[in-house]
Design a protein around this motif. Structure first.
Motif, PDB file in Angstrom:
ATOM      1  N   LEU A 230      -0.895  10.318   1.499  1.00 30.42           N
ATOM      2  CA  LEU A 230      -0.745  10.067   0.072  1.00 30.42           C
ATOM      3  C   LEU A 230       0.200   8.889  -0.136  1.00 30.42           C
ATOM      4  CD1 LEU A 230      -1.032  10.693  -2.931  1.00 30.42           C
ATOM      5  CD2 LEU A 230       0.745  12.447  -2.664  1.00 30.42           C
ATOM      6  N   PHE A 231      -0.311   7.859  -0.812  1.00 25.08           N
ATOM      7  CA  PHE A 231       0.478   6.694  -1.186  1.00 25.08           C
ATOM      8  C   PHE A 231       0.529   6.606  -2.708  1.00 25.08           C
ATOM      9  CE2 PHE A 231      -0.765   5.561   3.097  1.00 25.08           C
ATOM     10  CZ  PHE A 231       0.364   4.937   3.610  1.00 25.08           C
ATOM     11  N   TYR A 232       1.677   6.132  -3.204  1.00 24.90           N
ATOM     12  CA  TYR A 232       1.843   5.884  -4.632  1.00 24.90           C
ATOM     13  C   TYR A 232       1.770   4.379  -4.853  1.00 24.90           C
ATOM     14  CZ  TYR A 232       3.805  10.554  -4.169  1.00 24.90           C
ATOM     15  OH  TYR A 232       4.001  11.873  -3.854  1.00 24.90           O
ATOM     16  N   GLY A 233       0.929   3.976  -5.778  1.00 21.89           N
ATOM     17  CA  GLY A 233       0.757   2.547  -6.038  1.00 21.89           C
ATOM     18  C   GLY A 233       0.451   2.273  -7.488  1.00 21.89           C
ATOM     19  N   TYR A 234       0.128   1.002  -7.767  1.00 24.68           N
ATOM     20  CA  TYR A 234      -0.203   0.608  -9.141  1.00 24.68           C
ATOM     21  C   TYR A 234      -1.185  -0.550  -9.085  1.00 24.68           C
ATOM     22  CZ  TYR A 234       3.016  -3.341  -8.499  1.00 24.68           C
ATOM     23  OH  TYR A 234       3.631  -4.480  -8.049  1.00 24.68           O
ATOM     24  N   TRP A 235      -1.875  -0.730 -10.187  1.00 27.16           N
ATOM     25  CA  TRP A 235      -2.807  -1.851 -10.389  1.00 27.16           C
ATOM     26  C   TRP A 235      -2.361  -2.603 -11.637  1.00 27.16           C
ATOM     27  CZ3 TRP A 235      -7.666  -1.453 -13.672  1.00 27.16           C
ATOM     28  CH2 TRP A 235      -8.313  -2.693 -13.754  1.00 27.16           C
ATOM     29  N   ASP A 236      -2.011  -3.877 -11.454  1.00 23.81           N
ATOM     30  CA  ASP A 236      -1.509  -4.708 -12.550  1.00 23.81           C
ATOM     31  C   ASP A 236      -2.702  -5.330 -13.267  1.00 23.81           C
ATOM     32  OD1 ASP A 236      -0.088  -6.199 -14.298  1.00 23.81           O
ATOM     33  OD2 ASP A 236       1.101  -7.279 -12.803  1.00 23.81           O
ATOM     34  N   ASP A 237      -3.004  -4.792 -14.437  1.00 28.04           N
ATOM     35  CA  ASP A 237      -4.146  -5.275 -15.231  1.00 28.04           C
ATOM     36  C   ASP A 237      -3.675  -5.968 -16.508  1.00 28.04           C
ATOM     37  OD1 ASP A 237      -6.869  -5.598 -15.816  1.00 28.04           O
ATOM     38  OD2 ASP A 237      -6.876  -3.779 -17.048  1.00 28.04           O
ATOM     39  N   ARG A 238      -2.456  -6.524 -16.491  1.00 27.57           N
ATOM     40  CA  ARG A 238      -1.921  -7.140 -17.701  1.00 27.57           C
ATOM     41  C   ARG A 238      -2.552  -8.476 -18.019  1.00 27.57           C
ATOM     42  NH1 ARG A 238       4.400  -6.664 -16.330  1.00 27.57           N
ATOM     43  NH2 ARG A 238       3.546  -7.307 -14.297  1.00 27.57           N
ATOM     44  N   SER A 239      -3.275  -9.040 -17.058  1.00 30.15           N
ATOM     45  CA  SER A 239      -3.921 -10.331 -17.334  1.00 30.15           C
ATOM     46  C   SER A 239      -5.122 -10.194 -18.259  1.00 30.15           C
ATOM     47  CB  SER A 239      -4.356 -10.979 -16.020  1.00 30.15           C
ATOM     48  OG  SER A 239      -5.259 -10.125 -15.325  1.00 30.15           O
ATOM     49  N   SER A 240      -5.730  -9.018 -18.336  1.00 29.79           N
ATOM     50  CA  SER A 240      -6.877  -8.807 -19.210  1.00 29.79           C
ATOM     51  C   SER A 240      -6.404  -8.357 -20.581  1.00 29.79           C
ATOM     52  CB  SER A 240      -7.814  -7.765 -18.605  1.00 29.79           C
ATOM     53  OG  SER A 240      -7.158  -6.524 -18.472  1.00 29.79           O
ATOM     54  N   MET A 241      -7.321  -8.384 -21.541  1.00 33.99           N
ATOM     55  CA  MET A 241      -6.979  -7.983 -22.904  1.00 33.99           C
ATOM     56  C   MET A 241      -6.686  -6.482 -22.952  1.00 33.99           C
ATOM     57  SD  MET A 241      -9.195  -8.499 -26.407  1.00 33.99           S
ATOM     58  CE  MET A 241      -9.240 -10.260 -26.138  1.00 33.99           C
ATOM     59  N   PHE A 242      -5.611  -6.155 -23.618  1.00 32.98           N
ATOM     60  CA  PHE A 242      -5.149  -4.772 -23.753  1.00 32.98           C
ATOM     61  C   PHE A 242      -4.889  -4.109 -22.403  1.00 32.98           C
ATOM     62  CE2 PHE A 242      -8.127  -5.498 -27.330  1.00 32.98           C
ATOM     63  CZ  PHE A 242      -7.189  -5.586 -28.349  1.00 32.98           C
ATOM     64  N   ILE A 331       3.793   0.752   2.996  1.00 29.10           N
ATOM     65  CA  ILE A 331       4.528   0.505   1.754  1.00 29.10           C
ATOM     66  C   ILE A 331       4.669  -1.001   1.550  1.00 29.10           C
ATOM     67  CG2 ILE A 331       6.727   0.843   0.577  1.00 29.10           C
ATOM     68  CD1 ILE A 331       7.023   3.464   2.008  1.00 29.10           C
ATOM     69  N   GLY A 332       4.232  -1.473   0.403  1.00 30.51           N
ATOM     70  CA  GLY A 332       4.241  -2.897   0.097  1.00 30.51           C
ATOM     71  C   GLY A 332       2.943  -3.608   0.407  1.00 30.51           C
ATOM     72  N   ALA A 333       1.956  -2.907   0.996  1.00 37.17           N
ATOM     73  CA  ALA A 333       0.680  -3.538   1.331  1.00 37.17           C
ATOM     74  C   ALA A 333      -0.164  -3.727   0.083  1.00 37.17           C
ATOM     75  CB  ALA A 333      -0.070  -2.694   2.358  1.00 37.17           C
ATOM     76  N   VAL A 345       3.560   1.337  -3.256  1.00 30.96           N
ATOM     77  CA  VAL A 345       5.004   1.263  -3.464  1.00 30.96           C
ATOM     78  C   VAL A 345       5.762   2.388  -2.758  1.00 30.96           C
ATOM     79  CG1 VAL A 345       4.741   0.065  -5.649  1.00 30.96           C
ATOM     80  CG2 VAL A 345       4.821   2.569  -5.630  1.00 30.96           C
ATOM     81  N   ASP A 346       5.118   3.518  -2.457  1.00 32.07           N
ATOM     82  CA  ASP A 346       5.828   4.636  -1.839  1.00 32.07           C
ATOM     83  C   ASP A 346       4.805   5.596  -1.252  1.00 32.07           C
ATOM     84  OD1 ASP A 346       7.852   6.204  -0.952  1.00 32.07           O
ATOM     85  OD2 ASP A 346       8.647   6.765  -2.918  1.00 32.07           O
ATOM     86  N   CYS A 347       5.279   6.614  -0.526  1.00 31.10           N
ATOM     87  CA  CYS A 347       4.400   7.611   0.089  1.00 31.10           C
ATOM     88  C   CYS A 347       5.129   8.942   0.131  1.00 31.10           C
ATOM     89  CB  CYS A 347       3.959   7.189   1.493  1.00 31.10           C
ATOM     90  SG  CYS A 347       5.328   6.931   2.646  1.00 31.10           S
ATOM     91  N   ILE A 361       6.832   3.658  12.911  1.00 33.85           N
ATOM     92  CA  ILE A 361       7.457   2.972  11.780  1.00 33.85           C
ATOM     93  C   ILE A 361       8.633   3.807  11.290  1.00 33.85           C
ATOM     94  CG2 ILE A 361       7.082   2.086   9.450  1.00 33.85           C
ATOM     95  CD1 ILE A 361       4.163   1.682  10.150  1.00 33.85           C
ATOM     96  N   GLU A 362       9.764   3.156  11.073  1.00 27.45           N
ATOM     97  CA  GLU A 362      10.961   3.842  10.615  1.00 27.45           C
ATOM     98  C   GLU A 362      11.410   3.408   9.227  1.00 27.45           C
ATOM     99  OE1 GLU A 362      12.373   6.326  11.996  1.00 27.45           O
ATOM    100  OE2 GLU A 362      11.307   6.327  13.922  1.00 27.45           O
ATOM    101  N   ASP A 363      10.967   2.258   8.758  1.00 29.35           N
ATOM    102  CA  ASP A 363      11.393   1.735   7.461  1.00 29.35           C
ATOM    103  C   ASP A 363      10.401   2.180   6.389  1.00 29.35           C
ATOM    104  OD1 ASP A 363      12.631   0.408   5.436  1.00 29.35           O
ATOM    105  OD2 ASP A 363      11.947  -1.603   6.017  1.00 29.35           O
ATOM    106  N   PHE A 364      10.862   3.023   5.480  1.00 29.86           N
ATOM    107  CA  PHE A 364      10.029   3.500   4.376  1.00 29.86           C
ATOM    108  C   PHE A 364      10.732   3.251   3.044  1.00 29.86           C
ATOM    109  CE2 PHE A 364       8.932   6.117   8.066  1.00 29.86           C
ATOM    110  CZ  PHE A 364       7.560   5.955   8.098  1.00 29.86           C
ATOM    111  N   THR A 365      11.287   2.056   2.899  1.00 36.06           N
ATOM    112  CA  THR A 365      11.987   1.709   1.662  1.00 36.06           C
ATOM    113  C   THR A 365      10.977   1.516   0.543  1.00 36.06           C
ATOM    114  OG1 THR A 365      13.697   0.614   2.959  1.00 36.06           O
ATOM    115  CG2 THR A 365      13.603   0.119   0.590  1.00 36.06           C
ATOM    116  N   PRO A 366      11.102   2.223  -0.581  1.00 33.66           N
ATOM    117  CA  PRO A 366      10.134   2.060  -1.677  1.00 33.66           C
ATOM    118  C   PRO A 366      10.216   0.672  -2.302  1.00 33.66           C
ATOM    119  CG  PRO A 366      11.378   4.102  -1.896  1.00 33.66           C
ATOM    120  CD  PRO A 366      12.066   3.291  -0.859  1.00 33.66           C
TER     121      PRO A 366
END
Length: 748
Positions: A230-242, A331-333, A345-347, A361-366
Motif C-alpha cells: 500500500l502506497f499513499y500518493g496524489y495526482w496533480d490535476d490543477r492544470s486542467s479546468m476545475f 517513496i517519491g517515485a 509520498v508514503d507507504c 531499503i532503509e530510507d522511508f522518509t515521506p
C-alpha cells in the motif's frame, strides 16, 4: 429311479429301481476335508480329484492335485490375464487411419472359469470404454458345448470371444507363474503395435492454442497470495479546468503484479464519483495512448499454406510489453498510469518491512504533499437552541440533528463490566421538620448507568410508610440553568461518600454510613475515589503533623490501651478517639469517609471465619442420598478409576464435581461445596479420593440422623458481617506516618 431317454419325463414313463430299499430324503450338506459343501452322491472323492477345474483336464497328475475344491483353493485368485490384448478395428471415417488399436484386459477367474473383458478408460477418446464382456463363461466358437479355459489364452496368439478376435500380447506375472507351474510354456511379451489415430492426435496436440512464451504464475500466486503493498500518493490535476490535487491509495498485489488505485475524497468535497480510480490490472510503463482497434493482438497468426493458419509460437516480431513491478515503486517515485502522473509520498508498515527485507531499503522518509489552492469548508458544529423543558436533553439534541428519531445510545461496555455493581449508603433527611430528621433512607448508586434510587426504611409508629421514596433515575446537580443548549451535569460516584450532602428531588440527604461492598469497591479504586485513597490521606495527615508531631503523640498516648487479639498483644485506640484526633488535627479538611478509610486500613480486628461442622455435613449428605434412594457407589468408584486410573490418589475439585454430576448424586451445589471444604486436601488443593468415597458411602459409614435443614444456610451458618475498624492499631498508624525517622535525622 430308472428312465429311458427316449421316453418323456412324465408320470407313468418312469420305472422304479427294484434294488433300491432306502427311500429316505438324502441330506444336502456333508463335510469333506474339513469343509462343509453340498453332498454329491454320484461322485466319489477320487473322481473329484481326477476332474479338473469345471470339467476341464487337470494340470496335476492323478491323486496329486489339491485336495480342496477349486472354489476354495482359487478363491479371489484371478489369472489376471491382465493379458495385454490388442483389438484391431477398421475405421472408415478418419483420414489417414484405416484402423485403430484398442487395448483391453481379459480377466480369467480360476474360481469358476468365468472371463471378463474390459477396456481402460481414456479421457477424450470418443469411445464408450469400460466393460466390454461381463463376467461369464465364454463358449467356444467351434460348435462344441465346451467353454474357453485358461489354456486357450496364450501369448502371441489370437482368441475369438463372441464376434470379436483379440490378439494377446502379454500377461501379468501371476498368470505366467501359474501356467509355468502347471507345465505350460508362456511366450515372451510382444511389442504393442502403434495406433495411427493416436499418432495423428498426438501430432495435432503439439500445436497449442496457448502462446508458449507465457510464463506460469501459479508459484508466484501461492507464495504471495493476500500480500498487498500500500502506497499513499496524489495526482496533480490543477492544470486542467476545475482541477485540484487528488489523494490516492495505490495497492500493488504481489500475487500477480497487478495495481489497483482508489481515490480518497475529503469530507464535504462535493464529489459523487465512485472511489475506484483504476480497477485492478497490470499497468504498462510506456503508455503511448489508445491504439486503434485490431492493431494490437494477443499473438500473431501465420498463413503457412493455403487455408492453413497456425499461431506464431515463437513470437517473431512481437514486442514484449513492460509493466510496473514491485522494484519500480518507492517513496517519491513517479508512475505513469495511462497518461496520468501519480507521485508516491508514503507507504504502510507492511510495505516498509517488505522493502527492508527483500530489497534492503532503509530510507522511508515521506515526501511532502503540495498544498491545494482550493480549501474545502468543513462542516461546523451546529449551534443547538436552548432546552425548552420538554423531555430530556438527549431527546432534544436528537430532534435538532436528525429527522428520524433514534433512542440515545448507552455505553455498552460500561453496562457489561459494571452490571450489578451497586454502592449503597445510609442517609438521613435534613429538614426543619423534626419528624423528617428522624427518617432513615438507603441511597443506591448504580455504576452501570449512573442512576440513583432512594428507599425509605420504615420506622414503627413514625407515620411514614416503608418503600420506594425515589425510583431509579438520573439525578442532576442542583443550582444549574437547565434552559441552555449544553447538557447539565449530574451526580457521579465521586459525589457519594460518608459525610456528603445530596439534593435529590428537592430533598436534602446527608450520608451517614456505607455498606461493606461500597467501602471495599472505593478502596480498591483509589484513583477514582480520592476519599478512599489511603496514600493521599496519610500524606495530608503527615503534612499537618510535621510541626506538632510530638504534641500529638503525647496528647493521645494515655488513651492507648493494650488489647489481646488473635494471641497477640496490640496497642489499640478506639474509633471515637481516632476520629476526634483527626478532626482536631485537620478540621474541615478531612471528611468522615476519610476517617473511616484510615480506621479500616489500620484495623486491629480480623473478621471471624465461618467453620462448617464435618459431622453435620456428613449427616446431611447421607440424608440426601437416602431420601433420593441413591446407592450406586460401585459405579462412582469405576468412574473415578477411569478418570485417575487409581482410586487411592487425589483429584481436583473441578474433576470431582463433574464426576458427581455424571454419576447423578442427588446433591445440590451448595452442599457439594460444603463437603469439599471439610475433606482432606494435598498441597495442590486436590481432594483425597478414598476419603471422599468413605464420606458418601451410606452402607459402611452410617451417620446419625438429623432434622431437615436448609441446604443453603443452615448446613454451614453464615456469621453476621462485623464492622472492622472499631479498634485501631496505634503502633502501625504511627509507623505509617514515618515522622520519627525525620525528627531523629534533624536532631542529629
Amino acid at each position: 429311479m430308472l428312465r429311458y431317454p427316449e421316453l418323456p419325463l412324465l408320470p407313468g414313463f418312469v420305472l422304479r429301481d427294484p434294488n433300491k430299499t432306502r427311500f429316505h430324503l438324502a441330506q444336502y450338506f456333508e463335510v469333506r476335508n474339513g469343509i462343509s459343501m453340498l453332498a454329491d452322491n454320484e461322485r466319489t472323492a477320487d473322481d473329484n480329484l481326477r476332474k479338473s477345474l469345471h470339467g476341464n483336464p487337470s494340470f496335476y497328475p492323478p491323486f496329486e492335485g489339491p485336495k480342496l475344491p477349486p472354489w476354495v483353493s482359487y478363491d479371489k485368485k484371478v489369472a489376471h490375464c491382465i493379458l495385454q490384448i490388442e483389438l484391431f478395428e477398421t475405421l472408415n471415417e478418419v483420414f489417414q487411419a484405416s484402423y485403430q488399436v484398442r487395448k483391453v484386459k481379459i480377466l480369467y477367474y480360476l474360481e469358476d472359469g468365468t472371463m471378463q473383458v474390459s477396456e481402460p478408460r481414456i479421457d477424450n477418446s470418443g469411445l464408450s470404454q469400460g466393460c466390454i464382456v461381463s463376467r461369464q463363461k465364454i463358449p467356444r466358437t467351434n460348435g462344441s458345448l465346451e467353454n474357453l479355459s485358461i489354456l486357450d489364452l496364450q501369448v502371441n496368439s489370437t482368441i475369438q470371444i463372441f464376434d470379436r478376435v483379440y490378439f494377446i500380447t502379454g500377461c501379468d506375472q501371476f498368470t505366467r507363474n501359474f501356467l509355468n507351474r502347471a507345465g505350460v510354456a508362456v511366450a515372451d511379451k510382444q511389442e504393442t503395435p502403434s495406433d495411427p489415430g493416436q499418432e495423428i492426435r498426438r501430432k495435432a496436440s503439439l500445436v497449442s492454442d496457448k502462446v508458449p512464451f507465457r510464463k506460469d504464475k501459479l508459484a508466484q500466486f501461492l507464495k504471495n497470495d493476500r500480500k498487498v503493498l500500500l502506497f499513499y500518493g496524489y495526482w496533480d490535476d490543477r492544470s486542467s479546468m476545475f482541477g485540484d490535487i487528488r489523494d490516492l491509495n495505490i495497492y500493488y498485489f504481489l500475487a500477480d503484479d497487478t495495481i489497483q488505485i482508489k481515490e480518497i475524497f475529503p469530507r464535504n468535497s462535493g464529489r459523487d464519483a465512485p472511489p475506484t480510480f483504476l480497477t485492478r490490472r497490470k499497468v504498462p510503463k510506456n503508455f503511448k495512448g489508445i491504439q486503434p482497434l485490431g492493431k494490437e493482438t494477443a499473438f500473431t497468426v501465420l498463413n503457412v499454406l493455403e487455408g492453413r493458419y497456425v499461431p506464431d509460437c515463437l513470437g517473431i516480431g512481437s514486442k514484449e510489453e513492460e509493466y510496473y513491478k514491485a522494484n519500480d515503486l518507492s517513496i517519491g517515485a513517479h508512475i505513469n498510469v495511462y497518461g496520468r502522473e501519480i507521485i508516491l509520498v508514503d507507504c504502510d508498515p507492511f510495505t516498509r518491512e517488505y522493502y527492508r527485507t527483500v530489497h534492503g531499503i532503509e530510507d522511508f522518509t515521506p515526501v511532502q504533499r503540495p498544498g491545494c489552492e482550493k480549501t474545502f469548508i468543513l462542516g461546523e458544529e451546529r449551534i443547538l437552541p436552548p432546552f425548552n423543558g420538554w423531555g430530556t436533553h438527549e431527546d432534544s439534541e436528537s430532534n435538532c440533528k436528525i429527522v428520524e428519531q433514534k433512542p440515545p445510545k448507552i455505553d455498552f461496555h460500561k453496562f457489561i463490566n459494571l452490571d450489578k455493581y451497586l454502592l449503597r449508603f445510609g442517609a438521613r433527611m435534613m429538614s426543619d421538620v423534626q419528624e423528617n430528621r428522624e427518617r432513615l433512607f438507603i441511597i443506591t448508586y448504580y455504576l452501570s448507568d449512573d442512576t440513583i434510587s432512594v428507599f425509605e426504611i420504615g420506622v414503627r409508629n413514625s407515620g411514614f410508610k416503608e418503600g420506594d421514596f425515589f425510583k431509579r433515575a438520573k439525578v442532576l446537580l442542583p443550582n444549574q440553568n437547565l434552559l441552555t443548549p449544553e447538557r447539565p451535569s449530574q451526580y457521579t460516584p465521586q459525589h457519594f461518600y460518608i459525610g456528603s450532602t445530596l439534593i435529590i428531588n428537592d430533598f436534602t440527604f446527608h450520608l451517614i454510613s456505607a455498606d461493606e461492598f461500597a467501602l471495599k469497591y472505593m478502596e480498591n479504586h483509589p484513583f477514582e475515589f480520592p476519599k478512599s485513597n489511603i496514600d493521599k490521606i496519610m500524606s495530608k495527615i503527615r503534612e499537618a503533623l510535621r510541626s506538632k508531631y510530638k504534641n500529638f503523640i503525647a496528647k493521645y498516648l494515655h488513651k492507648v490501651c493494650e488489647s489481646y487479639i488473635d494471641g497477640k498483644t496490640v496497642s489499640t485506640v478506639c474509633f471515637e478517639t481516632m476520629r476526634d484526633a483527626l478532626s482536631n488535627l485537620l478540621g474541615p479538611d478531612i471528611s468522615e469517609h476519610e476517617i473511616v478509610t484510615v480506621a479500616r486500613y489500620f484495623s486491629a480486628e480480623t473478621p471471624p471465619s465461618t467453620v462448617c461442622d464435618c459431622d453435620i455435613i456428613r449427616s446431611t449428605v447421607h440424608w440426601e442420598l437416602t431420601r433420593n434412594l441413591w446407592d450406586d457407589i460401585e459405579r462412582l468408584e469405576e468412574h473415578l478409576y477411569h478418570l485417575t486410573f487409581n482410586i487411592f490418589g487425589y483429584i481436583s475439585e473441578t474433576s470431582l464435581y463433574k464426576a458427581i454430576r455424571a454419576c447423578r448424586l442427588p446433591l445440590k451445589p451448595p452442599l457439594i461445596q460444603h463437603m469439599f471444604s471439610v475433606l482432606s486436601k494435598n498441597s495442590d488443593g486436590e481432594i483425597d479420593i478414598q476419603e471422599f468415597l468413605e464420606f458418601v458411602n451410606v452402607r459402611k459409614n452410617i451417620s446419625p440422623p438429623i432434622q431437615p435443614v436448609n441446604l443453603d444456610m443452615d448446613v454451614c451458618p453464615k456469621l453476621p458481617a462485623t464492622q472492622t475498624g472499631r479498634l485501631i492499631d496505634w503502633n502501625n498508624f504511627v509507623c505509617k506516618i514515618g515522622l520519627e525517622e525525620e525528627l531523629k535525622q534533624e536532631t542529629e
